[in-house]
Design a protein around this motif. Structure first.
Motif, PDB file in Angstrom:
ATOM      1  N   ALA A 401       0.829  -1.198   0.000  1.00  0.00           N
ATOM      2  CA  ALA A 401       0.000   0.000   0.000  1.00  0.00           C
ATOM      3  C   ALA A 401       0.864   1.250   0.000  1.00  0.00           C
ATOM      4  N   ALA A 402       1.940   1.236   0.785  1.00  0.00           N
ATOM      5  CA  ALA A 402       2.825   2.392   0.834  1.00  0.00           C
ATOM      6  C   ALA A 402       3.528   2.597  -0.506  1.00  0.00           C
ATOM      7  N   ALA A 403       3.873   1.494  -1.166  1.00  0.00           N
ATOM      8  CA  ALA A 403       4.548   1.609  -2.459  1.00  0.00           C
ATOM      9  C   ALA A 403       3.627   2.165  -3.538  1.00  0.00           C
ATOM     10  N   ALA A 404       2.333   1.832  -3.428  1.00  0.00           N
ATOM     11  CA  ALA A 404       1.383   2.290  -4.447  1.00  0.00           C
ATOM     12  C   ALA A 404       0.947   3.729  -4.229  1.00  0.00           C
ATOM     13  N   ALA A 405       1.065   4.239  -2.989  1.00  0.00           N
ATOM     14  CA  ALA A 405       0.534   5.559  -2.649  1.00  0.00           C
ATOM     15  C   ALA A 405       1.034   6.684  -3.553  1.00  0.00           C
ATOM     16  N   PRO A 406       2.342   6.751  -3.892  1.00  0.00           N
ATOM     17  CA  PRO A 406       2.804   7.867  -4.726  1.00  0.00           C
ATOM     18  C   PRO A 406       2.131   7.924  -6.094  1.00  0.00           C
ATOM     19  N   TYR A 407       1.679   6.776  -6.590  1.00  0.00           N
ATOM     20  CA  TYR A 407       1.056   6.742  -7.908  1.00  0.00           C
ATOM     21  C   TYR A 407      -0.413   7.166  -7.871  1.00  0.00           C
ATOM     22  N   LEU A 408      -0.987   7.250  -6.674  1.00  0.00           N
ATOM     23  CA  LEU A 408      -2.417   7.540  -6.549  1.00  0.00           C
ATOM     24  C   LEU A 408      -2.690   8.960  -6.087  1.00  0.00           C
ATOM     25  N   GLY A 409      -1.668   9.777  -5.926  1.00  0.00           N
ATOM     26  CA  GLY A 409      -1.867  11.171  -5.575  1.00  0.00           C
ATOM     27  C   GLY A 409      -2.486  11.938  -6.731  1.00  0.00           C
ATOM     28  N   LEU A 410      -3.102  13.081  -6.425  1.00  0.00           N
ATOM     29  CA  LEU A 410      -3.778  13.869  -7.457  1.00  0.00           C
ATOM     30  C   LEU A 410      -2.810  14.281  -8.567  1.00  0.00           C
ATOM     31  N   GLY A 411      -1.616  14.722  -8.183  1.00  0.00           N
ATOM     32  CA  GLY A 411      -0.651  15.142  -9.189  1.00  0.00           C
ATOM     33  C   GLY A 411      -0.259  14.019 -10.125  1.00  0.00           C
ATOM     34  N   SER A 412      -0.057  12.823  -9.577  1.00  0.00           N
ATOM     35  CA  SER A 412       0.314  11.674 -10.401  1.00  0.00           C
ATOM     36  C   SER A 412      -0.812  11.271 -11.338  1.00  0.00           C
ATOM     37  N   VAL A 413      -2.031  11.299 -10.817  1.00  0.00           N
ATOM     38  CA  VAL A 413      -3.186  10.922 -11.647  1.00  0.00           C
ATOM     39  C   VAL A 413      -3.365  11.913 -12.791  1.00  0.00           C
ATOM     40  N   LEU A 414      -3.258  13.206 -12.486  1.00  0.00           N
ATOM     41  CA  LEU A 414      -3.390  14.213 -13.538  1.00  0.00           C
ATOM     42  C   LEU A 414      -2.254  14.098 -14.551  1.00  0.00           C
ATOM     43  N   GLY A 415      -1.052  13.778 -14.064  1.00  0.00           N
ATOM     44  CA  GLY A 415       0.059  13.585 -14.985  1.00  0.00           C
ATOM     45  C   GLY A 415      -0.182  12.415 -15.923  1.00  0.00           C
ATOM     46  N   GLY A 416      -0.725  11.326 -15.376  1.00  0.00           N
ATOM     47  CA  GLY A 416      -1.049  10.175 -16.218  1.00  0.00           C
ATOM     48  C   GLY A 416      -2.137  10.492 -17.219  1.00  0.00           C
ATOM     49  N   LEU A 417      -3.136  11.258 -16.772  1.00  0.00           N
ATOM     50  CA  LEU A 417      -4.213  11.658 -17.679  1.00  0.00           C
ATOM     51  C   LEU A 417      -3.667  12.537 -18.799  1.00  0.00           C
ATOM     52  N   SER A 418      -2.772  13.454 -18.448  1.00  0.00           N
ATOM     53  CA  SER A 418      -2.174  14.322 -19.457  1.00  0.00           C
ATOM     54  C   SER A 418      -1.396  13.511 -20.485  1.00  0.00           C
ATOM     55  N   GLU A 419      -0.649  12.520 -20.014  1.00  0.00           N
ATOM     56  CA  GLU A 419       0.110  11.673 -20.935  1.00  0.00           C
ATOM     57  C   GLU A 419      -0.820  10.885 -21.859  1.00  0.00           C
ATOM     58  N   LEU A 420      -1.919  10.394 -21.288  1.00  0.00           N
ATOM     59  CA  LEU A 420      -2.888   9.650 -22.094  1.00  0.00           C
ATOM     60  C   LEU A 420      -3.506  10.547 -23.164  1.00  0.00           C
ATOM     61  N   LEU A 421      -3.886  11.766 -22.779  1.00  0.00           N
ATOM     62  CA  LEU A 421      -4.455  12.712 -23.736  1.00  0.00           C
ATOM     63  C   LEU A 421      -3.451  13.053 -24.831  1.00  0.00           C
ATOM     64  N   GLN A 422      -2.198  13.200 -24.442  1.00  0.00           N
ATOM     65  CA  GLN A 422      -1.162  13.545 -25.422  1.00  0.00           C
ATOM     66  C   GLN A 422      -1.004  12.441 -26.456  1.00  0.00           C
ATOM     67  N   ARG A 423      -0.990  11.197 -25.981  1.00  0.00           N
ATOM     68  CA  ARG A 423      -0.800  10.076 -26.893  1.00  0.00           C
ATOM     69  C   ARG A 423      -2.001   9.866 -27.814  1.00  0.00           C
ATOM     70  N   LEU A 424      -3.208  10.036 -27.263  1.00  0.00           N
ATOM     71  CA  LEU A 424      -4.421   9.742 -28.033  1.00  0.00           C
ATOM     72  C   LEU A 424      -4.880  10.907 -28.900  1.00  0.00           C
ATOM     73  N   MET A 425      -4.760  12.134 -28.378  1.00  0.00           N
ATOM     74  CA  MET A 425      -5.379  13.279 -29.046  1.00  0.00           C
ATOM     75  C   MET A 425      -4.428  14.442 -29.293  1.00  0.00           C
ATOM     76  N   GLY A 426      -3.188  14.318 -28.830  1.00  0.00           N
ATOM     77  CA  GLY A 426      -2.278  15.434 -28.999  1.00  0.00           C
ATOM     78  C   GLY A 426      -2.558  16.596 -28.067  1.00  0.00           C
ATOM     79  N   LEU A 427      -3.303  16.339 -26.980  1.00  0.00           N
ATOM     80  CA  LEU A 427      -3.626  17.376 -26.004  1.00  0.00           C
ATOM     81  C   LEU A 427      -2.796  17.173 -24.743  1.00  0.00           C
ATOM     82  N   SER A 428      -2.656  18.232 -23.968  1.00  0.00           N
ATOM     83  CA  SER A 428      -1.942  18.110 -22.703  1.00  0.00           C
ATOM     84  C   SER A 428      -2.581  19.016 -21.674  1.00  0.00           C
TER      85      SER A 428
END
Length: 442
Positions: A401-428
């Motif tokens: 649980a402690a190892a997974a916590a850094p990946y579940l923070g708001l900043g990490s989630v938004l960063g992952g979403l931004s990367e997904l948007l960039q790859r799929l639609m060219g948006l960031s």
């Protein structure tokens, strides 16, 4: 043409939620902001306005914006009806959609996420105002006929162009003449949008030949909008969910003192209470009783499901589809057909089956060890209990649980979403400081 309010989802549960929310946020950050900057604001404040929309300086601005949008759309409707059957019709209809969605999407987002009741109430008012108007637009036969005329005009003019001399600038399309320049305005995107809007109109039965059929579609659509709300309301109503009386002897000792003289503990059947008992009570008999009672509650939803299925099937058949699944799959989904959706799910299940069978075998082994019965099999009411026991028995659980916590923070989630948007639609997504009045709570 325009989606009914119940289908305009912003941060609402469905398979399309992410796409809908991203589309609405994109609209909020672009078209709504840019158009509102040229509109007259109800306030002379220098604040950028809620969501960066200049005219949203106070809650009262939302209903005013909705009324302005209705007036502007009325003007656009008149322009559509007076326009020749060329590509300008598609552009004007798209302007109507854009005008309405700028306001509706902003209001829908606000009423779901804003922290202040005054803004939530004003946004709900705007949604109601536009919802009634949207219903009129969706059933406007003049707009639909004009779109169909523009499609026919393009098809006949294109055929005429193919069989005529390039020197002939005027192309006959029925009773109309289109120039080659007008024909060229029907780019592939314009034709695609025209087809989408006609399809949206036809979802409301506007193309059906008889008034009785159109009235029945309207009736079934109205009914269908109410079923999900009624179904979910019953799931949240303790009175309709009910309770079940569990023998105290089957429960943990610390719970038995609440049983009283009856020797039974009245257990509520809301999802949280049911899950808690299924995950923590050792007695399989108690778990089975609560599981079966919870699965059958609330009883009113069984009738609602029957009514909803009949309503949806009747609606689909009236609109020319073999099933409601086919109707929904054709409604701008990636799958396109129920068969394609089923094939995707089968492929997904196939990829997960090996791991799922391995986990099932582990839970079954744990039950056999716990009960001392070599032939014991895992039942539906066992899964939560033994999954919890298995998790508690993992010594590295806290570390995981402690190892997974850094990946579940708001900043990490938004960063992952931004990367997904960039790859799929060219948006960031870009971090930007909110100006005073653009948000709330600061």
């Amino acid at each position: 043409m325009l989606r009914q309010p119940s289908l305009l989802t912003c941060l609402n549960g469905s398979i399309n939620i992410a796409v809908a929310a991203l589309a609405q946020c994109t609209r909020l950050l672009s078209s709504a902001s840019s158009s509102s900057s040229s509109s007259s604001s109800s306030s002379s404040s220098s604040s950028p306005g809620l969501f960066g929309i200049k005219r949203l300086q106070s809650p009262a601005d939302f209903p005013r914006w909705a009324e302005d949008a209705k007036a502007r759309c009325g003007e656009l409707v008149a322009q559509v009806l007076a326009a020749p059957p060329d590509a300008s019709v598609v552009r004007l209809v798209d302007d109507i959609s854009d005008e309405m969605c700028q306001v509706y999407d902003s209001a829908e987002c606000c009423r779901h996420v804003h922290a202040e009741p005054a803004w939530q109430h004003a946004a709900s008012q705007a949604c109601q105002l536009l919802g009634d108007f949207l219903a009129q637009i969706n059933h406007h036969r003049g707009l639909y006929d004009k779109l169909k005329q523009s499609q026919t005009s393009h098809a006949t003019a294109a055929a005429a162009a193919a069989s005529s001399s390039p020197a002939d600038d005027q192309l006959r399309s029925g009773d109309q003449l289109l120039s080659r320049a007008q024909l060229a305005e029907f780019c592939p995107e314009t034709l695609l949008v025209a087809g989408k809007y006609c399809g949206d109109f036809e979802k409301y039965g506007i193309h059906l030949p008889s008034a009785a059929q159109r009235a029945e579609v309207a009736r079934l659509l109205a009914l269908n909008q109410h079923y999900p709300a009624r179904f979910n309301a019953a799931l949240a109503d303790p009175k309709q969910l009910g309770t079940t009386a569990v023998p105290a002897k089957l429960l943990p000792p610390e719970w038995r003192r609440y049983a009283g003289m009856t020797g039974k503990l009245t257990w509520p059947l809301d999802s949280g209470s049911v899950h808690h008992l299924l995950a923590t009570v050792d007695s399989e008999e108690a778990r089975k009783q609560v599981y079966l009672a919870g699965a059958a509650s609330p009883a009113v939803n069984l009738g609602l499901l029957d009514d909803m299925l009949a309503c949806r099937h009747g609606l689909a058949r009236l609109l020319g589809f073999p099933s409601y699944a086919a109707f929904k799959a054709a409604d701008s989904t990636l799958a396109g057909t129920p068969e394609a959706a089923g094939s995707f799910l089968e492929d997904l299940a196939g990829g997960c089956r090996g791991q799922a069978q391995q986990e099932l075998a582990e839970l079954t082994r744990l039950k056999q060890q716990h009960t001392g019965q070599a032939g014991a099999t895992l039942q539906p009411w066992d899964q939560d209990f033994y999954s919890r026991q298995l998790a508690l028995g993992l010594p590295q659980q806290a570390d995981l649980a402690a190892a997974a916590a850094p990946y579940l923070g708001l900043g990490s989630v938004l960063g992952g979403l931004s990367e997904l948007l960039q790859r799929l639609m060219g948006l960031s997504l870009t971090r930007r400081q909110l100006a005073p009045g653009e948000g709330w709570g600061a």
